[in-house]
Motif scaffolding. Structure first.
Motif, PDB file in Angstrom:
ATOM      1  N   PRO A  93       1.129  -9.695  12.455  1.00 24.72           N
ATOM      2  CA  PRO A  93      -0.218 -10.069  11.807  1.00 24.72           C
ATOM      3  C   PRO A  93      -0.823  -8.690  11.605  1.00 24.72           C
ATOM      4  CG  PRO A  93      -0.008 -11.618  13.219  1.00 24.72           C
ATOM      5  CD  PRO A  93       1.411 -11.023  13.435  1.00 24.72           C
ATOM      6  N   ALA A  94      -0.957  -7.916  12.465  1.00 22.53           N
ATOM      7  CA  ALA A  94      -1.411  -6.522  12.310  1.00 22.53           C
ATOM      8  C   ALA A  94      -1.033  -5.620  11.256  1.00 22.53           C
ATOM      9  CB  ALA A  94      -1.635  -5.937  13.768  1.00 22.53           C
ATOM     10  N   ILE A  95       0.460  -5.682  11.374  1.00 17.05           N
ATOM     11  CA  ILE A  95       1.095  -4.779  10.528  1.00 17.05           C
ATOM     12  C   ILE A  95       0.935  -5.484   9.022  1.00 17.05           C
ATOM     13  CG2 ILE A  95       3.195  -4.401   9.429  1.00 17.05           C
ATOM     14  CD1 ILE A  95       4.615  -4.273  12.508  1.00 17.05           C
ATOM     15  N   ARG A  96       0.893  -6.776   8.859  1.00 16.46           N
ATOM     16  CA  ARG A  96       0.762  -7.452   7.536  1.00 16.46           C
ATOM     17  C   ARG A  96      -0.588  -6.992   7.106  1.00 16.46           C
ATOM     18  NH1 ARG A  96       1.898 -11.837   9.000  1.00 16.46           N
ATOM     19  NH2 ARG A  96       4.205 -12.143   8.414  1.00 16.46           N
ATOM     20  N   HIS A  97      -1.512  -6.999   7.854  1.00 19.38           N
ATOM     21  CA  HIS A  97      -3.020  -6.731   7.264  1.00 19.38           C
ATOM     22  C   HIS A  97      -3.093  -5.119   6.817  1.00 19.38           C
ATOM     23  CE1 HIS A  97      -7.254  -6.945   7.476  1.00 19.38           C
ATOM     24  NE2 HIS A  97      -7.454  -5.872   8.041  1.00 19.38           N
ATOM     25  N   ALA A  98      -2.549  -4.301   7.871  1.00 23.33           N
ATOM     26  CA  ALA A  98      -2.503  -2.809   7.249  1.00 23.33           C
ATOM     27  C   ALA A  98      -1.873  -2.502   6.017  1.00 23.33           C
ATOM     28  CB  ALA A  98      -2.044  -2.067   8.517  1.00 23.33           C
ATOM     29  N   MET A  99      -0.590  -3.319   5.948  1.00 23.05           N
ATOM     30  CA  MET A  99      -0.149  -3.351   4.651  1.00 23.05           C
ATOM     31  C   MET A  99      -0.670  -3.696   3.343  1.00 23.05           C
ATOM     32  SD  MET A  99       4.059  -3.968   5.356  1.00 23.05           S
ATOM     33  CE  MET A  99       3.826  -5.505   5.889  1.00 23.05           C
ATOM     34  N   PHE A 100      -1.410  -4.660   3.511  1.00 17.68           N
ATOM     35  CA  PHE A 100      -2.184  -5.115   2.439  1.00 17.68           C
ATOM     36  C   PHE A 100      -3.161  -3.996   2.034  1.00 17.68           C
ATOM     37  CE2 PHE A 100      -1.428  -9.917   3.649  1.00 17.68           C
ATOM     38  CZ  PHE A 100      -0.346  -9.870   2.602  1.00 17.68           C
ATOM     39  N   ARG A 101      -3.836  -3.628   3.014  1.00 18.83           N
ATOM     40  CA  ARG A 101      -5.005  -2.401   2.706  1.00 18.83           C
ATOM     41  C   ARG A 101      -4.447  -1.362   1.973  1.00 18.83           C
ATOM     42  NH1 ARG A 101      -6.360  -2.679   8.292  1.00 18.83           N
ATOM     43  NH2 ARG A 101      -6.008  -0.402   8.272  1.00 18.83           N
ATOM     44  N   GLU A 102      -3.269  -0.861   2.394  1.00 16.19           N
ATOM     45  CA  GLU A 102      -2.416   0.250   1.711  1.00 16.19           C
ATOM     46  C   GLU A 102      -2.040  -0.147   0.356  1.00 16.19           C
ATOM     47  OE1 GLU A 102       0.654   3.480   3.212  1.00 16.19           O
ATOM     48  OE2 GLU A 102      -0.573   2.156   4.766  1.00 16.19           O
ATOM     49  N   ILE A 103      -1.607  -1.448   0.020  1.00 19.08           N
ATOM     50  CA  ILE A 103      -1.195  -1.735  -1.189  1.00 19.08           C
ATOM     51  C   ILE A 103      -2.379  -1.523  -2.091  1.00 19.08           C
ATOM     52  CG2 ILE A 103      -0.421  -3.684  -2.421  1.00 19.08           C
ATOM     53  CD1 ILE A 103       1.450  -4.187  -0.409  1.00 19.08           C
ATOM     54  N   GLY A 104      -3.509  -2.302  -1.582  1.00 16.72           N
ATOM     55  CA  GLY A 104      -4.695  -2.252  -2.269  1.00 16.72           C
ATOM     56  C   GLY A 104      -5.322  -0.816  -2.718  1.00 16.72           C
ATOM     57  N   TYR A 105      -5.011   0.034  -1.794  1.00 11.58           N
ATOM     58  CA  TYR A 105      -5.317   1.451  -1.975  1.00 11.58           C
ATOM     59  C   TYR A 105      -4.743   1.897  -3.347  1.00 11.58           C
ATOM     60  CZ  TYR A 105      -5.564   6.458  -1.413  1.00 11.58           C
ATOM     61  OH  TYR A 105      -5.701   7.850  -1.547  1.00 11.58           O
ATOM     62  N   TYR A 106      -3.352   1.738  -3.445  1.00  5.02           N
ATOM     63  CA  TYR A 106      -2.511   2.363  -4.040  1.00  5.02           C
ATOM     64  C   TYR A 106      -2.745   1.710  -5.661  1.00  5.02           C
ATOM     65  CZ  TYR A 106       0.098   4.663  -0.665  1.00  5.02           C
ATOM     66  OH  TYR A 106       0.467   5.599   0.384  1.00  5.02           O
ATOM     67  N   TYR A 107      -3.273   0.496  -5.491  1.00  9.84           N
ATOM     68  CA  TYR A 107      -3.552  -0.330  -6.740  1.00  9.84           C
ATOM     69  C   TYR A 107      -4.822   0.352  -7.310  1.00  9.84           C
ATOM     70  CZ  TYR A 107      -5.418  -4.043  -9.851  1.00  9.84           C
ATOM     71  OH  TYR A 107      -5.615  -4.867 -10.783  1.00  9.84           O
ATOM     72  N   LEU A 108      -5.766   0.515  -6.789  1.00  6.62           N
ATOM     73  CA  LEU A 108      -6.944   1.194  -7.113  1.00  6.62           C
ATOM     74  C   LEU A 108      -6.701   2.625  -7.542  1.00  6.62           C
ATOM     75  CD1 LEU A 108      -9.598   0.144  -4.241  1.00  6.62           C
ATOM     76  CD2 LEU A 108      -9.314  -0.917  -6.804  1.00  6.62           C
ATOM     77  N   LYS A 109      -5.685   3.023  -7.080  1.00  7.11           N
ATOM     78  CA  LYS A 109      -5.401   4.695  -7.497  1.00  7.11           C
ATOM     79  C   LYS A 109      -4.630   4.662  -8.776  1.00  7.11           C
ATOM     80  CE  LYS A 109      -5.513   8.192  -5.174  1.00  7.11           C
ATOM     81  NZ  LYS A 109      -6.483   9.364  -5.361  1.00  7.11           N
ATOM     82  N   GLY A 110      -4.237   3.394  -9.439  1.00 12.31           N
ATOM     83  CA  GLY A 110      -3.890   3.492 -10.639  1.00 12.31           C
ATOM     84  C   GLY A 110      -2.317   3.628 -10.763  1.00 12.31           C
ATOM     85  N   TYR A 111      -1.562   3.262  -9.510  1.00 14.50           N
ATOM     86  CA  TYR A 111      -0.140   3.615  -9.831  1.00 14.50           C
ATOM     87  C   TYR A 111       0.736   2.394 -10.326  1.00 14.50           C
ATOM     88  CZ  TYR A 111      -0.132   7.201  -6.419  1.00 14.50           C
ATOM     89  OH  TYR A 111      -0.223   8.586  -5.583  1.00 14.50           O
ATOM     90  N   ARG A 112       1.887   2.638 -11.081  1.00 15.97           N
ATOM     91  CA  ARG A 112       2.481   1.529 -11.943  1.00 15.97           C
ATOM     92  C   ARG A 112       3.443   0.924 -10.643  1.00 15.97           C
ATOM     93  NH1 ARG A 112       5.948   3.773 -17.184  1.00 15.97           N
ATOM     94  NH2 ARG A 112       4.764   5.723 -17.064  1.00 15.97           N
ATOM     95  N   MET A 113       3.693   1.542  -9.820  1.00 16.58           N
ATOM     96  CA  MET A 113       4.648   0.784  -8.778  1.00 16.58           C
ATOM     97  C   MET A 113       4.130   1.402  -7.329  1.00 16.58           C
ATOM     98  SD  MET A 113       8.575   0.705  -9.978  1.00 16.58           S
ATOM     99  CE  MET A 113       8.890   2.474 -10.578  1.00 16.58           C
ATOM    100  N   CYS A 114       4.567   0.567  -6.249  1.00 15.66           N
ATOM    101  CA  CYS A 114       4.603   0.985  -4.948  1.00 15.66           C
ATOM    102  C   CYS A 114       5.711   0.407  -4.288  1.00 15.66           C
ATOM    103  CB  CYS A 114       3.033   1.080  -4.236  1.00 15.66           C
ATOM    104  SG  CYS A 114       2.886  -0.763  -3.680  1.00 15.66           S
ATOM    105  N   VAL A 115       6.240   1.191  -3.180  1.00 15.29           N
ATOM    106  CA  VAL A 115       7.448   0.631  -2.445  1.00 15.29           C
ATOM    107  C   VAL A 115       6.723  -0.061  -1.063  1.00 15.29           C
ATOM    108  CG1 VAL A 115       9.414   1.206  -1.496  1.00 15.29           C
ATOM    109  CG2 VAL A 115       8.846   2.029  -3.523  1.00 15.29           C
ATOM    110  N   LEU A 116       7.261  -1.359  -0.902  1.00 17.86           N
ATOM    111  CA  LEU A 116       6.867  -1.873   0.414  1.00 17.86           C
ATOM    112  C   LEU A 116       8.369  -1.666   1.336  1.00 17.86           C
ATOM    113  CD1 LEU A 116       4.620  -3.442   2.042  1.00 17.86           C
ATOM    114  CD2 LEU A 116       5.778  -5.481   1.023  1.00 17.86           C
ATOM    115  N   ASP A 117       8.208  -0.803   2.318  1.00 19.18           N
ATOM    116  CA  ASP A 117       9.342  -0.321   2.965  1.00 19.18           C
ATOM    117  C   ASP A 117       9.450  -1.410   4.329  1.00 19.18           C
ATOM    118  OD1 ASP A 117      11.431   0.793   4.682  1.00 19.18           O
ATOM    119  OD2 ASP A 117      11.016   2.653   4.092  1.00 19.18           O
ATOM    120  N   VAL A 118      10.121  -2.408   4.311  1.00 15.16           N
ATOM    121  CA  VAL A 118      10.055  -3.281   5.437  1.00 15.16           C
ATOM    122  C   VAL A 118      11.397  -3.770   6.206  1.00 15.16           C
ATOM    123  CG1 VAL A 118       8.828  -5.444   6.620  1.00 15.16           C
ATOM    124  CG2 VAL A 118       7.941  -4.111   4.304  1.00 15.16           C
TER     125      VAL A 118
END
Length: 241
Positions: A93-118
């Motif tokens: 749960p702690a990892i998932r919450h941190a990942m969501f925050r990071e994905i949101g950050y890259y979305y706001l930065k305007g990236y076309r793609m990001c990689v979820l390395d899990v």
């Protein structure tokens, strides 16, 4: 923004692929292993729960500086299935919450793609939030050989326990959109990566549309629903076998 779920069996070369995607294609990487280390630092809630649960089971659980002895913890949980489940119940749960925050950050930065390395992409049901999933695989004997070279502190039995603790390679492959077969040369692996990138890279128009809220919501919802539907179909197919 397209979220690419990257996973693979232990010691199959997932980290090599992740580095290539970052260095060659300039894709932002949401690294679950890195986040997993951060959420169990002293002072974090997950750290306190782990110490409370394992302190009477693992004598050398803590290092002299108070950090978790990850080697001792790993050796224990990979040979005790119930304790591995308990550890995942704390950290996931702690990892998932941190990942969501990071994905949101890259979305706001305007990236076309990001990689979820899990490593445990499918086990943790995180594939449901990915538009595309990619799995790195290799032959089991090569996987074992690489693991023993990478982690010389492991006995062969310890290494086999780690391999057995993960979802089978066959199931990972069945659930993946793309497979990277890492049995030969680095050049061959890079060529496979190039081929996948060419197939999945979103167009500029699609990226612009996804930043328009109505289209973005519909796109994200359709991805999640299709993933859930595929998972249900796979479960039904497995139950018939």
């Amino acid at each position: 923004m397209l979220v690419v779920g990257l996973t693979g069996g232990i010691a199959c070369g997932k980290s090599t692929v992740s580095r290539r995607l970052r260095d060659k294609y300039k894709l932002p990487i949401v690294d679950a292993d890195k986040i997993a280390r951060q959420v169990v630092e002293p002072g974090q809630n997950a750290y306190d729960q782990i110490v409370s649960y394992f302190k009477d089971k693992i004598p050398d659980l803590l290092l002299e500086d108070g950090h978790l002895n990850r080697a001792a913890l790993g050796k224990w949980v990979f040979s005790h299935a119930e304790d591995l489940k308990a550890l995942n119940g704390v950290t996931h749960p702690a990892i998932r919450h941190a990942m969501f925050r990071e994905i949101g950050y890259y979305y706001l930065k305007g990236y076309r793609m990001c990689v979820l390395d899990v490593p445990l992409l499918f086990e943790g049901n995180l594939d449901s939030m990915c538009g595309v999933t990619v799995t790195v695989v290799c032959k089991q004997e090569l996987q074992l050989e690489r693991l023993l070279i990478r982690n010389p502190e492991l006995s062969e039995e310890d290494a086999k326990n780690r391999l057995r603790s993960q979802m089978s390679m066959e199931e990972k492959m069945t659930r993946s959109d793309y497979i990277l077969q890492n049995d030969t040369t680095l050049i061959d692996l890079y060529e496979q990566i190039e081929s996948v990138i060419k197939r999945i890279q979103p167009s500029k128009l699609r990226t612009v549309l996804e930043y328009f809220p109505p289209f973005g919501v519909v796109s994200a919802s359709s991805i999640i629903m299709s993933r859930l539907l595929m998972k249900k179909l796979q479960i039904k197919k497995t139950s018939r076998v």
